[in-house]
Design an enzyme around this catalytic site. Structure first.
Site, PDB file in Angstrom:
ATOM      1  CD  GLN A 217      -2.801  -1.452   0.172  1.00  0.00           C
ATOM      2  OE1 GLN A 217      -3.697  -0.613   0.098  1.00  0.00           O
ATOM      3  NE2 GLN A 217      -2.674  -2.461  -0.705  1.00  0.00           N
TER       4      GLN A 217
ATOM      5  N   GLY B 124     -11.633   1.913   4.879  1.00  0.00           N
ATOM      6  CA  GLY B 124     -10.735   1.185   3.986  1.00  0.00           C
ATOM      7  C   GLY B 124      -9.889   2.102   3.115  1.00  0.00           C
ATOM      8  CG  HIS B 125      -7.263   0.192   0.297  1.00  0.00           C
ATOM      9  ND1 HIS B 125      -6.318  -0.677  -0.167  1.00  0.00           N
ATOM     10  CD2 HIS B 125      -8.450  -0.347  -0.031  1.00  0.00           C
ATOM     11  CE1 HIS B 125      -6.907  -1.687  -0.755  1.00  0.00           C
ATOM     12  NE2 HIS B 125      -8.194  -1.507  -0.691  1.00  0.00           N
ATOM     13  CG  ASN B 126      -7.208   3.992  -2.585  1.00  0.00           C
ATOM     14  OD1 ASN B 126      -6.759   2.863  -2.401  1.00  0.00           O
ATOM     15  ND2 ASN B 126      -6.453   4.988  -2.981  1.00  0.00           N
TER      16      ASN B 126
END
Lengths: 347, 347, 347
Positions: free
Chosen positions: A204, A245-247
């Site tokens: 990531q 979560g990511h993004n």
């Protein structure tokens, strides 16, 4: 604290009947709800539904709107303001600023701060905290005890980290934020590529960007982005034990209650209100001004503002069992109705 | 980084039209999505659905399968590989290995490490970490700042603990694992015997065993077993804020998204995919290869591989209210249909 | 350990057939389940459903009720007691007290303890812990490594804090409690007043009060009250990753499984059992003796004891999709049935 000090600081009009010759001199010792108040309590009426309590409360002073001032018990001082609940909020801030100890300026001798960290003026670094190389801490910021601030992290002016907060490298936090204990910003997002029954890690490489005036509750996690950043807009308020979560991108002034999960790459608009325990799946778009009821599962994009819900109704267990059993045959019920309708038309 | 270095490290075939005389010399500065890419970006196409973006992206290089190579914009270099998503995953690892700082080998002077701890070669122990008596830390392992490693805990080779991880006594972690900040392994399972309206604690005497190549997300908890161990198989990937109860066993290479809960003594097979916010009740058996949709509640054993779901559909609030009210009378609807059917037969 | 020691400590009657001349001399090396037991294992039968296992187990001793004693395999010693499960619980405690290392009395040199902290006799303060000014730690209490105890916090006698626990100022914890790693008590409740599209913080001026004999699981959060305190009654057991909002009150001996959320100002009675993943909305009243099934959402007050449920049934994905589609039209089904009924009456 005397009422005139409070009025001088926060505004409003002090109103009392003749039995109170000097309302501004009245002494206030605590802020409390209408029920259980005593003569040293200042209370407030935010919801007109509870207006009847104004006649019964023993509070020494009540914050009310102009419309409610006549309902206040004789002998009780009314502090008349345009928005009693907002005034109450500001009063709690005013009170806290006068009664809470301030974090001591300086670096506690037990803290470990890399030599090249840039510390603003008036920064407080608590006991056993760790700040790694290249971090930049803004003026008046507080890094609580046992906190971890990773290499290159930026913390804005007057932002406060409670004890035991983790900011991983690649995190930038705005000004005047408040992060509660156990918060983790910038852990890896959950990304893997399948490879013959195994999972190959997708490193990531993005970061986490938090706007100004954001509050993040205890043990809440916001993952770093996969390639770009995860972005939380200014004024966002997140409760405890939330997973972002990511993004994900969350628009300004959106509020989210505890235990909520937002899966990767979802974009949530400005001014949304997400109830506790809700789950929002990944890669969705939530418009500005959406309200989601507590525990609802958002499975598709919500492109219009509005109030959305999906809660399984609770019932006594025996009724639930009957209904749940039927629910599993629900589509057959529809078919049977259709058959009956056809028959009824032909007969 | 030049494309020929990347190709030398990870493989694949560099393909470009005549306008790019030396594709291997092209300079890459970041990895990014197709949209928003520039000439210094390497991107990838994993999902054929987005194939049209290949003609529009400004990326300097795109990782594609052989089937998609002809769709790449002229002037853009194609890196042709058998599995573009897997190649992208390996690229992120390659990139991270070259750009991220490595944890410094040795024990930070502020760490507290018991004299009898066995430290492998090249171990890194971060600032303010605590390692208790009898712990064994494998070669190349990283114990992050502010971490706690309890008495007798075993940490495998090259396993990395982010800052602020807790490993309680009785925990064994395999090799090459990655544990994110806030993880707690080996807290007590939730076990009590009722005693005249009170709860008598059942001391949790088992441990936690984590296989090799396991990743565990931020603030996730895995409880120690009551009598035997709680066991997480090799290659398992757990996201953030997951709760794994005592004596649970999770088979190899199963992945579980965030906010999921697994109650005590449940056994989950190999290669399962559990969606975020799901709950799996206790004492169940989940077969190998089961997929559970996000937020579903698993109330009984799932003995066959397959895809299982149970999500209450979200709707605008007014529609939900109407449907939820009917739902509570669902079994009466079935009875009414039955009555109509009987009547229709007799008429 | 020999069975006669165990009997002397915890009671019960040792019974064996003639093949075991001296049952009290039998050596026990572990406590374990009936399945997988060996001659050095002491096991137990709590659930009469598994009675058949008594004839098959290789355990050296089994704790049973008088009713089950005859089912025990010849050669296996029966320890006959009134309540085998409760006896097993006490046995685990007895065992743990003899086998687990005790936290060393005294303040670890790396801990940071304010000079005016009041420490009882026999207190243990772990490595890297931080205790702020004015805190009071009762006799025999354990403050684990890397823990934070805020200014003025009170910790009762023999209460144990695992490593990495946060007690914010304004927290009072009773005697004999056990708080697991990552617990956060006294973070701010989630309170804001709206102000023209922004949120104005309501400072949380109340505290957290935890009764005696309370256990709180890893990474669980209990927020401080807004004006009054959040109160957890004596003997309450909370599992991991639970969120308790501000001003919640939980009655004595209530147990709550993991991943549960309780929103602000809700009052839960005594002796309730709340299943894992449940959510209880705010400002509700839950009577004494209420059981809520795992993952149910409590949307209204439950004023009578009883068992309540609301779980969406899981199904194979194809069936779920059909049923979920019908569910969104559920109220139209009801209307169609009504129409058919009307028609059938008139015909």
């Amino acid at each position: 604290m005397r009422l005139h000090e409070l009025q001088a600081g926060l505004g409003g009009e002090l109103v009392a009947d003749a039995s109170v010759p000097a309302p501004g001199e009245r002494l206030i010792r605590r802020i409390g709800p209408l029920q259980g108040a005593d003569a040293g309590t200042i209370s407030f009426l935010a919801n007109p539904r509870y207006r009847a309590q104004l006649a019964e409360t023993d509070a020494g002073c009540v914050i009310v709107s102009a419309a409610a001032r006549d309902a206040v018990r004789p002998g009780c001082v009314a502090l008349v303001v345009p928005d009693p609940y907002l005034h109450f909020a500001r009063l709690t801030q005013w009170w806290a600023a006068r009664t809470r100890p301030v974090a001591p300026v300086g670096i506690h001798p037990s803290a470990v701060v890399a030599p090249d960290v840039v510390l603003g003026e008036g920064v407080s670094v608590g006991a056993q905290a760790v700040i790694e190389s290249g971090a930049v801490i803004g003026d008046g910021a507080v890094i609580g005890p046992l906190g971890f601030v990773g290499a290159g992290v930026v913390v804005g002016e007057r932002t406060r980290l409670a004890p035991r907060v983790t900011l991983m490298p690649g995190t930038r936090v705005g000004a005047r934020c408040l992060l509660h204990s156990g918060v983790v910003l910038g852990a890896d997002g959950f990304g893997f590529a399948p490879d013959q029954g195994r999972w190959e890690k997708i490193e990531q490489l993005g970061g986490v960007v938090i706007g100004d005036d954001v509050e993040i509750g205890a043990n809440t996690c916001i993952d770093r982005g996969a390639l770009d950043d995860t972005v939380i807009g200014a004024g966002v308020k997140l409760d405890n034990l939330i997973q972002i979560g990511h993004n994900v991108r969350i628009g300004e002034h959106t509020a989210m209650a505890g235990c909520t999960g937002v899966a990767g790459s979802t974009r949530i608009g400005r001014g949304c209100a997400i109830g506790g325990g809700a789950n929002i799946l990944g890669h969705l778009e939530i418009a500005d001004g959406v309200t989601v009821s507590a525990t609802s599962v958002v499975t598709h994009s919500l492109r219009k503002p509005g109030h959305y819900s999906g809660i399984f109704p609770i019932d006594d267990n025996a009724s639930w069992e009957r209904n749940a059993a039927t629910l599993r045959q629900l589509h057959t019920l529809r078919d049977r109705i259709r058959a009956l309708e056809k028959q009824s038309k032909t007969s």
